[in-house]
Design a protein around this motif. Structure first.
Motif, PDB file in Angstrom:
ATOM      1  N   ILE A 138       0.838  -1.195   0.000  1.00 46.84           N
ATOM      2  CA  ILE A 138       0.000   0.000   0.000  1.00 46.84           C
ATOM      3  C   ILE A 138       0.878   1.252   0.000  1.00 46.84           C
ATOM      4  O   ILE A 138       0.625   2.221  -0.730  1.00 46.84           O
ATOM      5  CB  ILE A 138      -0.937   0.011   1.224  1.00 46.84           C
ATOM      6  CG1 ILE A 138      -1.922  -1.161   1.161  1.00 46.84           C
ATOM      7  CG2 ILE A 138      -1.695   1.337   1.306  1.00 46.84           C
ATOM      8  CD1 ILE A 138      -2.815  -1.160  -0.057  1.00 46.84           C
ATOM      9  N   ASN A 139       1.911   1.237   0.809  1.00 50.29           N
ATOM     10  CA  ASN A 139       2.836   2.369   0.854  1.00 50.29           C
ATOM     11  C   ASN A 139       3.497   2.580  -0.507  1.00 50.29           C
ATOM     12  O   ASN A 139       3.710   3.709  -0.951  1.00 50.29           O
ATOM     13  CB  ASN A 139       3.889   2.130   1.933  1.00 50.29           C
ATOM     14  CG  ASN A 139       4.454   3.415   2.500  1.00 50.29           C
ATOM     15  OD1 ASN A 139       3.751   4.426   2.608  1.00 50.29           O
ATOM     16  ND2 ASN A 139       5.720   3.410   2.859  1.00 50.29           N
ATOM     17  N   SER A 140       3.802   1.467  -1.183  1.00 51.24           N
ATOM     18  CA  SER A 140       4.428   1.541  -2.508  1.00 51.24           C
ATOM     19  C   SER A 140       3.511   2.231  -3.515  1.00 51.24           C
ATOM     20  O   SER A 140       3.959   3.064  -4.310  1.00 51.24           O
ATOM     21  CB  SER A 140       4.773   0.134  -3.007  1.00 51.24           C
ATOM     22  OG  SER A 140       5.735  -0.486  -2.175  1.00 51.24           O
ATOM     23  N   VAL A 141       2.233   1.878  -3.474  1.00 51.09           N
ATOM     24  CA  VAL A 141       1.277   2.462  -4.411  1.00 51.09           C
ATOM     25  C   VAL A 141       1.250   3.983  -4.277  1.00 51.09           C
ATOM     26  O   VAL A 141       1.284   4.719  -5.268  1.00 51.09           O
ATOM     27  CB  VAL A 141      -0.135   1.884  -4.190  1.00 51.09           C
ATOM     28  CG1 VAL A 141      -1.146   2.586  -5.104  1.00 51.09           C
ATOM     29  CG2 VAL A 141      -0.153   0.387  -4.457  1.00 51.09           C
ATOM     30  N   ASN A 186      -2.864  -3.399 -12.344  1.00 45.81           N
ATOM     31  CA  ASN A 186      -3.864  -4.341 -11.851  1.00 45.81           C
ATOM     32  C   ASN A 186      -3.654  -4.673 -10.379  1.00 45.81           C
ATOM     33  O   ASN A 186      -4.606  -4.784  -9.606  1.00 45.81           O
ATOM     34  CB  ASN A 186      -3.844  -5.604 -12.696  1.00 45.81           C
ATOM     35  CG  ASN A 186      -4.171  -5.332 -14.153  1.00 45.81           C
ATOM     36  OD1 ASN A 186      -4.987  -4.476 -14.467  1.00 45.81           O
ATOM     37  ND2 ASN A 186      -3.510  -6.047 -15.054  1.00 45.81           N
ATOM     38  N   CYS A 187      -2.398  -4.827 -10.002  1.00 44.84           N
ATOM     39  CA  CYS A 187      -2.077  -5.104  -8.598  1.00 44.84           C
ATOM     40  C   CYS A 187      -2.493  -3.923  -7.725  1.00 44.84           C
ATOM     41  O   CYS A 187      -3.074  -4.094  -6.650  1.00 44.84           O
ATOM     42  CB  CYS A 187      -0.577  -5.368  -8.472  1.00 44.84           C
ATOM     43  SG  CYS A 187      -0.080  -5.973  -6.849  1.00 44.84           S
ATOM     44  N   ASP A 188      -2.212  -2.705  -8.203  1.00 46.79           N
ATOM     45  CA  ASP A 188      -2.589  -1.489  -7.469  1.00 46.79           C
ATOM     46  C   ASP A 188      -4.096  -1.427  -7.237  1.00 46.79           C
ATOM     47  O   ASP A 188      -4.558  -1.106  -6.132  1.00 46.79           O
ATOM     48  CB  ASP A 188      -2.155  -0.246  -8.240  1.00 46.79           C
ATOM     49  CG  ASP A 188      -0.657  -0.025  -8.230  1.00 46.79           C
ATOM     50  OD1 ASP A 188       0.046  -0.804  -7.556  1.00 46.79           O
ATOM     51  OD2 ASP A 188      -0.193   0.917  -8.893  1.00 46.79           O
ATOM     52  N   ILE A 189      -4.865  -1.717  -8.273  1.00 45.23           N
ATOM     53  CA  ILE A 189      -6.320  -1.618  -8.170  1.00 45.23           C
ATOM     54  C   ILE A 189      -6.868  -2.603  -7.141  1.00 45.23           C
ATOM     55  O   ILE A 189      -7.753  -2.259  -6.345  1.00 45.23           O
ATOM     56  CB  ILE A 189      -6.968  -1.843  -9.554  1.00 45.23           C
ATOM     57  CG1 ILE A 189      -6.681  -0.631 -10.455  1.00 45.23           C
ATOM     58  CG2 ILE A 189      -8.470  -2.075  -9.437  1.00 45.23           C
ATOM     59  CD1 ILE A 189      -7.149  -0.783 -11.883  1.00 45.23           C
TER      60      ILE A 189
END
Length: 351
Positions: free
Chosen positions: A122-125, A317-320
């Protein structure tokens, strides 16, 4: 793996399977030497490998792939605009209580399920690149030995977002692991950041940093159980009992609960091939249903995700998926504050 196969045959089969993790579904000597018994144990279980042998010593087998559903069992939009909308919703979120500026969400789960990795993801996003602030790995024992509260920050300026992810020691099924009494202290807001867990003894009220009179902002507003999708069916009975005890305690406190199903790409080849298949995979749907039944939560409370583990760059897609999970958590936090307001209103009415 069938014990009648020679070592060379076993090695040959393993080389064909690569790094896929196997789980025994059917064994004739255990489940019965009939076609009906085979289908009862193996039908609709996702990708399967069958190995057999006959009296003449011949070894034979086959495999099936994951079933792709014609209609997704959940609707999700895989577009960059949707990612931006989700990010903006989280940035603009405000807890429905004036004394609380950040929603506090506690991550609970067995060792290696991906609690620390979820925060890192989450922090990466929001940072715009893959980061690794929280200690994460694949050790057999918990790498997290302290209670940590992580604020998610956005962009290079590191603007703090209205959400805190609280990381706890792993819920090991036997011997060590997070003490259930310590979980109670965390939920009530008594345990401070960086508290060092002691698996053999729970936190004492006289311990350094113990909050004797925690405020609402110090308490947990939502509990998230983090479960490895590949290990749902082989969850140890002791761990399941420990999770049940925690769930009962959390229910009594009126805190909403959600399940995060991680490592979905390792559990299903279809999802590994394309993350957008996650809601078209019959296997993942079965795992969502199974973990819901084991933990006693509705299917709407189970959210599958993929953490960033080996990637060096972000993936849309991973972010979503990750952001959708956070949105669901914040909705549950709103439910917590709504319920709190209703209780206060009822008390005032009685008085």
């Amino acid at each position: 793996m069938n014990p009648r196969l020679t070592k060379s045959q076993q090695r040959a089969l393993c080389s064909q399977l690569g790094h896929v993790k196997l789980q025994l579904l059917y064994k004739a000597s255990i489940h019965g030497f009939t076609g009906a018994a085979f289908h009862q144990q193996c039908d609709n279980k996702g990708p399967t490998v069958s190995v057999g042998y006959n009296a003449s010593g011949f070894v034979f087998g086959g495999y099936t792939k994951s079933k792709v559903l014609e209609t997704p069992w959940r609707t999700i939009v895989w577009e960059s605009e949707r990612r931006n909308e989700l990010m903006d919703s989280i940035k603009l979120y405000k807890p429905a209580h004036s004394s609380v500026s950040q929603a506090r969400i506690l991550l609970i789960g067995p060792v290696g399920a991906g609690k620390s990795s979820f925060f890192n993801s989450i922090n990466s996003v929001f940072r715009g690149h893959v980061t690794s602030q929280a200690i994460a790995g694949s050790s057999g024992t918990s790498l997290t030995t302290q209670f940590r509260t992580y604020s998610v920050k956005a962009g290079r300026d590191g603007k703090t977002l209205p959400i805190i992810l609280c990381d706890s020691m792993g819920l090991e099924s036997t011997g060590a692991g997070l003490d259930v009494d310590d979980i109670s202290s965390i939920l009530k807001g008594h345990i401070p950041d960086t508290y060092q867990f002691n698996p053999s003894a729970s936190l004492h009220p006289e311990a350094h940093g113990y909050r004797k009179s925690p405020e609402l902002k110090d308490k947990i507003h939502c509990v998230v159980y983090v479960i490895n999708a590949s290990k749902v069916s082989i969850m140890p009975a002791k761990l399941e009992e420990k999770l049940a005890a925690v769930r009962t305690m959390v229910n009594l406190m009126g805190i909403p609960q959600l399940v995060l199903l991680t490592k979905v790409d390792e559990a299903c080849p279809l999802v590994a091939e394309d993350l957008r298949n996650i809601y078209k995979s019959q296997y993942i749907r079965d795992k969502v249903q199974e973990v819901g039944a084991r933990l006693g939560v509705p299917l709407s409370c189970v959210v599958p995700v993929k953490n960033y583990c080996e990637e060096l760059e972000l993936d849309l897609n991973c972010d979503i998926l990750l952001l959708s999970a956070v949105i669901q958590m914040l909705r549950f936090v709103d439910n917590y504050f709504d319920d709190l307001s209703d209780r206060f209103r009822n008390l005032e009415t009685k008085e």
